[in-house]
Design a protein around this motif. Structure first.
Motif, PDB file in Angstrom:
ATOM      1  N   GLN A  90      -5.426   9.955 -10.734  1.00 52.69           N
ATOM      2  CA  GLN A  90      -4.248   9.169 -10.413  1.00 52.69           C
ATOM      3  C   GLN A  90      -3.441   9.906  -9.355  1.00 52.69           C
ATOM      4  N   PHE A  91      -2.611   9.173  -8.625  1.00 54.44           N
ATOM      5  CA  PHE A  91      -1.988   9.717  -7.436  1.00 54.44           C
ATOM      6  C   PHE A  91      -0.561   9.186  -7.297  1.00 54.44           C
ATOM      7  N   THR A  92       0.318  10.036  -6.771  1.00 57.31           N
ATOM      8  CA  THR A  92       1.661   9.624  -6.375  1.00 57.31           C
ATOM      9  C   THR A  92       1.744   9.719  -4.858  1.00 57.31           C
ATOM     10  N   TYR A  93       1.871   8.590  -4.218  1.00 61.80           N
ATOM     11  CA  TYR A  93       1.913   8.466  -2.766  1.00 61.80           C
ATOM     12  C   TYR A  93       0.550   8.799  -2.141  1.00 61.80           C
ATOM     13  N   GLY A  94       0.400   8.377  -0.891  1.00 58.83           N
ATOM     14  CA  GLY A  94      -0.827   8.628  -0.167  1.00 58.83           C
ATOM     15  C   GLY A  94      -1.331   7.383   0.541  1.00 58.83           C
ATOM     16  N   ALA A  95      -2.483   7.535   1.165  1.00 59.19           N
ATOM     17  CA  ALA A  95      -3.175   6.423   1.827  1.00 59.19           C
ATOM     18  C   ALA A  95      -4.396   6.061   0.994  1.00 59.19           C
ATOM     19  N   PHE A  96      -4.509   4.785   0.657  1.00 59.34           N
ATOM     20  CA  PHE A  96      -5.579   4.293  -0.202  1.00 59.34           C
ATOM     21  C   PHE A  96      -6.427   3.327   0.622  1.00 59.34           C
ATOM     22  N   GLU A  97      -7.735   3.517   0.600  1.00 55.38           N
ATOM     23  CA  GLU A  97      -8.590   2.691   1.461  1.00 55.38           C
ATOM     24  C   GLU A  97      -9.934   2.418   0.811  1.00 55.38           C
ATOM     25  N   HIS A 114     -15.010  -5.539   5.454  1.00 57.40           N
ATOM     26  CA  HIS A 114     -13.668  -5.297   5.976  1.00 57.40           C
ATOM     27  C   HIS A 114     -13.069  -4.080   5.279  1.00 57.40           C
ATOM     28  N   THR A 115     -12.201  -3.381   6.009  1.00 50.14           N
ATOM     29  CA  THR A 115     -11.532  -2.205   5.483  1.00 50.14           C
ATOM     30  C   THR A 115     -10.114  -2.573   5.078  1.00 50.14           C
ATOM     31  N   PHE A 116      -9.776  -2.324   3.825  1.00 45.61           N
ATOM     32  CA  PHE A 116      -8.456  -2.646   3.284  1.00 45.61           C
ATOM     33  C   PHE A 116      -7.762  -1.340   2.881  1.00 45.61           C
ATOM     34  N   GLY A 117      -6.576  -1.119   3.461  1.00 46.05           N
ATOM     35  CA  GLY A 117      -5.882   0.129   3.187  1.00 46.05           C
ATOM     36  C   GLY A 117      -4.392  -0.071   3.034  1.00 46.05           C
ATOM     37  N   ALA A 118      -3.738   0.922   2.450  1.00 45.45           N
ATOM     38  CA  ALA A 118      -2.281   0.895   2.298  1.00 45.45           C
ATOM     39  C   ALA A 118      -1.762   2.316   2.270  1.00 45.45           C
ATOM     40  N   GLU A 119      -0.605   2.512   2.897  1.00 43.00           N
ATOM     41  CA  GLU A 119       0.093   3.784   2.789  1.00 43.00           C
ATOM     42  C   GLU A 119       1.300   3.585   1.869  1.00 43.00           C
ATOM     43  N   TRP A 120       1.316   4.324   0.785  1.00 44.17           N
ATOM     44  CA  TRP A 120       2.411   4.274  -0.178  1.00 44.17           C
ATOM     45  C   TRP A 120       3.183   5.575  -0.056  1.00 44.17           C
ATOM     46  N   LYS A 121       4.462   5.468   0.283  1.00 44.95           N
ATOM     47  CA  LYS A 121       5.311   6.650   0.386  1.00 44.95           C
ATOM     48  C   LYS A 121       6.693   6.296  -0.136  1.00 44.95           C
ATOM     49  N   THR A 178       2.964   0.149   3.168  1.00 41.73           N
ATOM     50  CA  THR A 178       2.532  -0.508   4.401  1.00 41.73           C
ATOM     51  C   THR A 178       1.040  -0.788   4.300  1.00 41.73           C
ATOM     52  N   TYR A 179       0.639  -1.997   4.677  1.00 38.92           N
ATOM     53  CA  TYR A 179      -0.724  -2.469   4.443  1.00 38.92           C
ATOM     54  C   TYR A 179      -1.481  -2.618   5.765  1.00 38.92           C
ATOM     55  N   TYR A 180      -2.739  -2.183   5.756  1.00 40.35           N
ATOM     56  CA  TYR A 180      -3.577  -2.192   6.951  1.00 40.35           C
ATOM     57  C   TYR A 180      -4.924  -2.848   6.615  1.00 40.35           C
ATOM     58  N   TYR A 181      -5.274  -3.889   7.353  1.00 39.42           N
ATOM     59  CA  TYR A 181      -6.576  -4.518   7.203  1.00 39.42           C
ATOM     60  C   TYR A 181      -7.368  -4.307   8.491  1.00 39.42           C
ATOM     61  N   ASP A 182      -8.556  -3.739   8.356  1.00 40.41           N
ATOM     62  CA  ASP A 182      -9.397  -3.402   9.511  1.00 40.41           C
ATOM     63  C   ASP A 182      -8.610  -2.579  10.536  1.00 40.41           C
ATOM     64  N   GLY A 183      -7.763  -1.676  10.033  1.00 38.17           N
ATOM     65  CA  GLY A 183      -7.044  -0.760  10.899  1.00 38.17           C
ATOM     66  C   GLY A 183      -5.789  -1.314  11.530  1.00 38.17           C
TER      67      GLY A 183
END
Length: 441
Positions: A305-312, A377-384, A389-394
């Protein structure tokens, strides 16, 4: 025009904001699918795409056709847009989706899927993506490709999956896990990817066995704290549970009461370099309630489990026409919902790719424009602190700045279905995951 072994040609194409130097290697054909031409061209905003002209001596239905890409270290960086098609003696042209490559050397080739197996086709070509000035690619030995073809000429027509093809013989890339793509890179004579299941447990925030350069499109300096490339032959039990809050091996109820499927470990598998979460229309009873479907889920609860970071995660979702089918999801959740928060990186809702952040303040979010089904497709999010903030395909597709929590969360991937959304529901359906990675500053 198709050429034989031993023919080499060199062409160059400029990438917007950089330079792409392309080198054609020896070309050859396979008994069934033949590549007449293959090239990479520059596009706007530093993106490029691939074009392949192919044909077959006889009519053959392909579950998927794509252009696979390998970086110098063997990582996968495929062009998006794998598609099902029928080939025959008349040449057909396949044009991939666009993507941006980090500076470096790459090889690429045509890959296709028949009868749930991936195959690669010569030629193998190479290019070098750089910034500012021309970059000379690392010379690649002339290959002697040996193409392996399926034994049967009656292919299935299931949805495309990650290419796990053996590329035509060229350099011997390392088996470093993929950075953004599908096909694995085993030895040239073996039609299945090399299995390399992790041997070291990955507890909370421990270093993964493989390190990627960083999350796609998310700015900042990162180091990877968790990852699974799914290159083995079974689920890594040190990282994942294969049901929802139940005993090991148990069939469990779903996380959301709106779901129509129970979750069974039997619907979870790892093969061909991907995690497979399979949904089936099979009535399943759990705790006295019968669900019309059974499906697959994995969670890292009590393991990472994680607190903050980039998840992809790089995901292939089932499709219903041009829409995303069912309710595929990639998300993170805290132990005390909704107080600890819920980060929804991807939810397939009503055929669209959507994102949310749930907390005691509510569940704001939105859906991205464009089509995110029918391919990888690449699905990512930065949680801080203060934002997600959400990023799809960069590309950034949304941001939420209210109700952002700070408690640890664990990861979840599941192939859900909501029976009330019948317009986009299909079964059976296989949600595939090429990799999952977490980075922190």
């Amino acid at each position: 025009m198709r050429t034989k072994l031993g023919v080499l040609a060199v062409t160059t194409a400029a990438l917007a904001g950089g330079v792409l130097t392309q080198t054609d290697q020896a070309e050859a054909s396979t008994p069934n699918v033949v590549v007449d031409s293959l090239s990479v061209s520059a596009g706007a905003n530093g993106q490029s795409k691939a074009t392949a002209t192919v044909h077959s001596a006889r009519t053959i239905k392909l579950q998927a056709l794509t252009v696979a890409v390998r970086s110098a270290d063997g990582s996968n960086n495929d062009f998006p847009g794998a598609t099902a098609t029928t080939l025959g003696p008349r040449s057909a042209t396949f044009t991939s989706g666009s993507r941006t490559f980090r500076p470096g050397s790459y090889t690429y080739y045509v890959a296709y899927k028949v009868r749930d197996h991936w195959y690669s086709v010569s030629p193998v070509k190479s290019f070098t993506a750089g910034i500012g000035s021309t970059v000379t690619p690392t010379p690649t030995p002339t290959p002697t490709p040996t193409a392996t073809q399926p034994a049967s000429s009656t292919p299935t027509t299931t949805a495309p999956s990650t290419p796990a093809a053996t590329p035509p013989s060229t350099t011997a890339p390392s088996t470093t896990a993929p950075t953004s793509s599908a096909p694995a890179t085993p030895a040239p004579t073996t039609p299945a990817p090399v299995s390399s299941a992790p041997t070291t447990p990955a507890p909370t925030s421990s270093a993964p066995s493989t390190t990627a350069a960083g999350p796609v499109g998310i700015p900042g300096t990162w180091h990877q704290v968790f990852g699974d490339e799914f290159n083995g032959s079974s689920l890594d039990g040190s990282k994942w549970n294969s049901n929802w809050f139940g005993c090991s091996g148990c069939v469990t109820k779903p996380p959301n009461s709106a779901e129509g499927s129970a979750y069974s470990p039997s619907q979870v598998s790892v093969a061909d370099g991907s995690l497979h979460l399979k949904l089936a229309q099979q009535p399943t009873t759990v705790a006295g309630k019968t669900y019309p479907y059974v499906s697959g889920i994995v969670t890292s609860n009590n393991k990472a489990q994680f607190t903050y970071g980039a998840f992809e995660a790089r995901i292939y979702t089932p499709s219903s026409g041009s829409q995303m089918a069912n309710w595929p999801s990639f998300w993170a959740d805290g132990q005390n919902w909704p107080t600890d928060g819920e980060l929804d990186v991807l939810e397939g809702l009503g055929g669209s790719a959507c994102y949310h952040f749930h907390s005691t303040a509510g569940g704001p979010g939105g859906c991205a424009s464009g089509t995110y089904s029918g391919g990888w497709h690449t699905f990512g999010a930065e949680w801080k602190q203060g934002s997600a903030t959400y990023y799809y395909d960069g590309k950034q597709v949304g941001q939420i700045t209210t109700g952002i929590t700070s408690s640890p969360m664990y990861l979840i991937l599941n192939n859900a279905i909501n029976p009330s959304h019948s317009g986009t529901n299909i079964a059976p359906a296989d949600m595939m995951v090429d990799y999952v990675r977490v980075w922190q500053h």
